[in-house]
Design a protein around this motif. Structure first.
Motif, PDB file in Angstrom:
ATOM      1  N   LEU A   1      22.345  11.186   2.724  1.00 58.55           N
ATOM      2  CA  LEU A   1      21.752  12.492   2.627  1.00 58.55           C
ATOM      3  C   LEU A   1      20.827  13.114   3.595  1.00 58.55           C
ATOM      4  N   ARG A   2      20.326  12.027   4.387  1.00 54.93           N
ATOM      5  CA  ARG A   2      19.173  12.601   5.291  1.00 54.93           C
ATOM      6  C   ARG A   2      19.804  13.711   6.223  1.00 54.93           C
ATOM      7  N   ARG A   3      18.831  14.620   6.510  1.00 59.57           N
ATOM      8  CA  ARG A   3      19.237  15.737   7.476  1.00 59.57           C
ATOM      9  C   ARG A   3      19.067  15.096   8.876  1.00 59.57           C
ATOM     10  N   PRO A   4      19.575  15.612  10.050  1.00 59.45           N
ATOM     11  CA  PRO A   4      19.700  14.931  11.207  1.00 59.45           C
ATOM     12  C   PRO A   4      18.133  14.972  11.824  1.00 59.45           C
ATOM     13  N   ASP A   5      17.234  15.865  11.297  1.00 55.21           N
ATOM     14  CA  ASP A   5      16.065  16.018  11.713  1.00 55.21           C
ATOM     15  C   ASP A   5      14.908  15.244  10.709  1.00 55.21           C
ATOM     16  N   SER A   6      15.423  14.538   9.947  1.00 49.12           N
ATOM     17  CA  SER A   6      14.883  13.976   8.921  1.00 49.12           C
ATOM     18  C   SER A   6      13.765  12.982   9.576  1.00 49.12           C
ATOM     19  N   ALA A   7      12.643  12.360   8.787  1.00 47.96           N
ATOM     20  CA  ALA A   7      11.669  11.720   9.120  1.00 47.96           C
ATOM     21  C   ALA A   7      12.220  10.206   9.144  1.00 47.96           C
ATOM     22  N   PRO A   8      11.508   9.272  10.117  1.00 48.52           N
ATOM     23  CA  PRO A   8      12.148   8.062  10.231  1.00 48.52           C
ATOM     24  C   PRO A   8      11.580   7.132   9.141  1.00 48.52           C
ATOM     25  N   TRP A   9      12.159   6.074   8.992  1.00 50.40           N
ATOM     26  CA  TRP A   9      11.465   5.287   7.747  1.00 50.40           C
ATOM     27  C   TRP A   9      10.983   4.033   8.459  1.00 50.40           C
ATOM     28  N   LEU A  10       9.688   3.604   7.950  1.00 56.10           N
ATOM     29  CA  LEU A  10       8.949   2.435   8.184  1.00 56.10           C
ATOM     30  C   LEU A  10       9.124   1.432   6.830  1.00 56.10           C
ATOM     31  N   ALA A  11       9.776   0.468   6.891  1.00 54.80           N
ATOM     32  CA  ALA A  11      10.396  -0.154   5.703  1.00 54.80           C
ATOM     33  C   ALA A  11       9.925  -1.338   5.318  1.00 54.80           C
ATOM     34  N   VAL A  12       9.326  -1.994   4.398  1.00 58.49           N
ATOM     35  CA  VAL A  12       8.811  -2.945   3.942  1.00 58.49           C
ATOM     36  C   VAL A  12       9.461  -3.657   2.808  1.00 58.49           C
ATOM     37  N   THR A  13       9.918  -5.268   3.080  1.00 63.09           N
ATOM     38  CA  THR A  13      10.187  -5.935   1.852  1.00 63.09           C
ATOM     39  C   THR A  13       9.564  -7.206   2.105  1.00 63.09           C
ATOM     40  N   GLY A  14       9.935  -8.023   0.985  1.00 60.94           N
ATOM     41  CA  GLY A  14       9.321  -9.191   0.991  1.00 60.94           C
ATOM     42  C   GLY A  14       9.345  -9.721  -0.730  1.00 60.94           C
ATOM     43  N   THR A  15       8.776 -11.164  -0.975  1.00 62.27           N
ATOM     44  CA  THR A  15       8.874 -11.489  -2.176  1.00 62.27           C
ATOM     45  C   THR A  15       7.704 -11.047  -2.926  1.00 62.27           C
ATOM     46  N   ASN A  16       6.337 -10.760  -2.270  1.00 63.20           N
ATOM     47  CA  ASN A  16       5.222 -10.248  -2.669  1.00 63.20           C
ATOM     48  C   ASN A  16       4.603  -9.425  -1.899  1.00 63.20           C
TER      49      ASN A  16
ATOM     50  N   TYR B   1     -14.738 -12.250 -13.038  1.00 59.08           N
ATOM     51  CA  TYR B   1     -13.583 -12.156 -13.601  1.00 59.08           C
ATOM     52  C   TYR B   1     -12.589 -11.243 -12.862  1.00 59.08           C
ATOM     53  N   VAL B   2     -11.413 -11.687 -12.511  1.00 60.22           N
ATOM     54  CA  VAL B   2     -10.404 -11.052 -11.645  1.00 60.22           C
ATOM     55  C   VAL B   2      -9.040 -11.208 -12.188  1.00 60.22           C
ATOM     56  N   ASP B   3      -8.700  -9.969 -12.038  1.00 65.09           N
ATOM     57  CA  ASP B   3      -7.291  -9.522 -12.734  1.00 65.09           C
ATOM     58  C   ASP B   3      -6.319  -9.365 -11.813  1.00 65.09           C
ATOM     59  N   ASP B   4      -5.317 -10.367 -11.834  1.00 60.32           N
ATOM     60  CA  ASP B   4      -4.114 -10.479 -10.761  1.00 60.32           C
ATOM     61  C   ASP B   4      -2.770 -10.802 -11.879  1.00 60.32           C
ATOM     62  N   SER B   5      -2.867  -9.795 -12.875  1.00 65.27           N
ATOM     63  CA  SER B   5      -1.704  -9.740 -13.519  1.00 65.27           C
ATOM     64  C   SER B   5      -0.488  -9.705 -12.937  1.00 65.27           C
ATOM     65  N   LYS B   6      -0.408  -9.086 -11.820  1.00 69.50           N
ATOM     66  CA  LYS B   6       0.762  -8.442 -11.031  1.00 69.50           C
ATOM     67  C   LYS B   6       1.485 -10.076 -10.333  1.00 69.50           C
ATOM     68  N   ALA B   7       0.750 -11.142 -10.372  1.00 74.31           N
ATOM     69  CA  ALA B   7       1.134 -12.446 -10.023  1.00 74.31           C
ATOM     70  C   ALA B   7       2.183 -12.837 -10.917  1.00 74.31           C
ATOM     71  N   THR B   8       3.329 -12.503 -10.700  1.00 74.25           N
ATOM     72  CA  THR B   8       4.355 -12.997 -11.766  1.00 74.25           C
ATOM     73  C   THR B   8       5.248 -13.936 -11.790  1.00 74.25           C
ATOM     74  N   ASN B   9       5.166 -14.797 -10.097  1.00 81.95           N
ATOM     75  CA  ASN B   9       5.692 -15.864  -9.896  1.00 81.95           C
ATOM     76  C   ASN B   9       4.762 -16.553  -8.871  1.00 81.95           C
ATOM     77  N   THR B  10       5.212 -17.929  -8.752  1.00 82.84           N
ATOM     78  CA  THR B  10       4.349 -18.820  -8.178  1.00 82.84           C
ATOM     79  C   THR B  10       4.014 -18.714  -6.638  1.00 82.84           C
ATOM     80  N   HIS B  11       4.804 -17.950  -6.045  1.00 80.77           N
ATOM     81  CA  HIS B  11       4.405 -17.516  -4.530  1.00 80.77           C
ATOM     82  C   HIS B  11       3.096 -16.563  -4.506  1.00 80.77           C
ATOM     83  N   ALA B  12       3.385 -15.648  -5.455  1.00 78.00           N
ATOM     84  CA  ALA B  12       2.095 -14.559  -5.603  1.00 78.00           C
ATOM     85  C   ALA B  12       0.841 -15.364  -6.011  1.00 78.00           C
TER      86      ALA B  12
END
Length: 468
Positions: free
Chosen positions: A106-121, A337-348
């Motif tokens: 649905l992007r228009r021809p002059d739409s902003a380009p995407w800088l995309a990020v993925t990864g496990t964490n 005391y450090v909160d890293d509750s977002k570490a929901t898997n072993t890699h994180a």
């Protein structure tokens, strides 16, 4: 050829965060929209009533049957590819898109380009850092995708952008075959969501889709060869470059760290001899190793878009991480005391444990099929003690027995929310001045809490009660 929606029968699979706006957008484009949803709870009924008032058909409690005449399915990202609905679609030759694919189309021809990020964490933090850097460069931008502004809103709304910082999950990438980013990064790869993808190979392949058709840069993690392998396998535009990031001294075409300085040897003239200083490690908040890696990935994408070095520094300085991501809560009696509750898997959690020298570790919850031997073996020398909570805590306790038998362990045989207060009190008893009490559970939270946010809040409240 652009997809023509006027008069087409489009089935939207799933209500919720992505399904409702997708249904509205498609209806506004003239499509005949049917929404199917597995559940029929109070929230689903309310959403259905909202859509039906617009003239959209909604079928609750039946997400497996393909509506007659369907010409396209737009699915919520979490729906598994093995669902009978998609099997039927495949047999009928009906294409299946996700909300990201719909937004891309649905992007228009002059739409902003995407800088995309993925990864496990690290996706959310990296995208937020990237958006902060882009804003520091004076660019009109937003963090979109899994976070912030809806992608559909970003591409169909009235707000104008120069560039978008886009977070993408493996689910979203699976259903986005046409996506072609300006530049993209895979931060890391570790087993996760294998019940959805079916195998590690399928999971990695879906992550690797983010590189397909990249125009300028494919950013990979030098320390994680699997991410570089995905770059090698990708079909990119001619002239697109592989750009590495490393916590060590960078080689040409890499960003890295030299004497406490983040430096660029990729987007400079004569990169074989020259390097550009971008920022100091102390400009990264917090300056934990995995967060420095996030900053380097964000910087690489920004530099690929032509952002000046000063904007990288200013953007990193302006960035404030979300709650529950290696967030310093308080110091009590010389213990952090450090909160890293977002570490929901072993890699994180591995990354979180690597950030501190002497740790009393609070861990446990729902393991999601994970094993903990490698994690515990790697962190054993850093552990002062461990306090275990949650339904699958025995798995962590057994790994500690095998790989860190000298580490004292407190096993709390309870899964009520009040267990966090006791866990913090036990951690205080084990800790010594200079130690860090670290909530990095390596597990999901739903056995005891609504989500990781509530778990982190409970930890922070318990710490505050210690200091009261």
């Amino acid at each position: 050829m652009p997809f023509e929606f006027q008069g087409k029968h489009v089935t939207v699979a799933g209500l919720g965060v992505s399904g409702v706006p997708a249904a509205k957008v498609l209806h506004g484009l003239g499509a005949r929209v049917t929404v199917v949803n597995d559940g029929a709870d109070e929230r689903a009924r309310a959403q259905a009533a909202e859509l039906e008032a617009l003239g959209i058909t909604v079928r609750l409690g039946d997400g497996d049957t393909l509506p007659d005449g369907t010409e396209l399915i737009v699915t919520a990202p979490g729906w598994k590819p093995t669902k009978p609905l998609f099997t039927a679609a495949g047999q009928a030759g009906v294409p299946v898109w996700g909300d990201v694919e719909l937004a891309w189309r649905l992007r228009r021809p002059d739409s902003a380009p995407w800088l995309a990020v993925t990864g496990t964490n690290g996706k959310t933090t990296t995208v937020q850092m990237l958006a902060s850097i882009l804003k520091a460069a004076g660019l009109r931008t937003a963090a979109v995708g899994n976070i912030g502004v809806s992608l559909l809103d970003a591409v169909t709304g009235d707000e104008e952008y120069d560039v978008l910082a886009v977070e993408l999950s493996s689910y979203q990438l699976h259903w986005a075959p046409s996506l072609r980013a300006h530049s993209a990064a895979v931060l890391n790869l570790a087993p996760d969501h294998l019940d959805w993808h079916g195998s590690m190979e399928a999971y990695a392949a879906d992550k690797g889709r983010i590189y397909e058709g990249n125009h300028v840069a494919c950013v990979y993690n030098v320390a994680d060869k699997a991410t570089e392998d995905l770059v090698r396998e990708a079909d990119v535009e001619e002239g697109c470059r592989a750009i590495g990031f490393t916590l060590g001294s960078p080689a040409p075409s890499q960003l890295g760290v030299v004497d406490g300085i983040l430096v660029d040897r990729a987007f400079v003239e004569n990169r074989h001899k020259n390097a550009q200083e971008l920022a100091e490690v102390s400009d990264v908040n917090p300056p934990a190793p995995h967060n420095i890696a996030n900053a380097l990935a964000a910087a690489a994408l920004a530099r690929a878009f032509g952002v000046p070095a000063a904007a990288v520094r200013d953007g990193l300085r302006a960035f404030t991480p979300d709650a529950h991501r290696i967030a310093h809560v308080a110091d009590v009696d010389g213990v952090a005391y450090v909160d890293d509750s977002k570490a929901t898997n072993t890699h994180a959690t591995e990354a979180s444990l690597a950030a501190y020298e002497s740790i009393v570790w609070i861990a446990g919850g729902l393991a999601k099929g994970a094993t903990f031997d490698e994690l515990v073996a790697g962190a054993a020398k850093r552990l002062r003690g461990a306090v275990l909570i949650g339904a699958d805590r025995a798995l962590i306790r057994e790994a500690l027995t095998r790989h860190a038998p000298e580490v004292p362990v407190v096993d709390l045989d309870r899964t009520d929310t009040g267990a966090m207060l006791q866990a913090v009190q036990e951690a205080r008893r084990l800790a010594r001045p200079g130690d860090t009490v670290l909530l990095a559970p390596a597990c999901a939270s739903m056995d005891m809490f609504t989500n990781y946010n509530q778990r982190g809040d409970a930890f922070a409240q318990a710490v505050r009660e210690l200091g009261a």
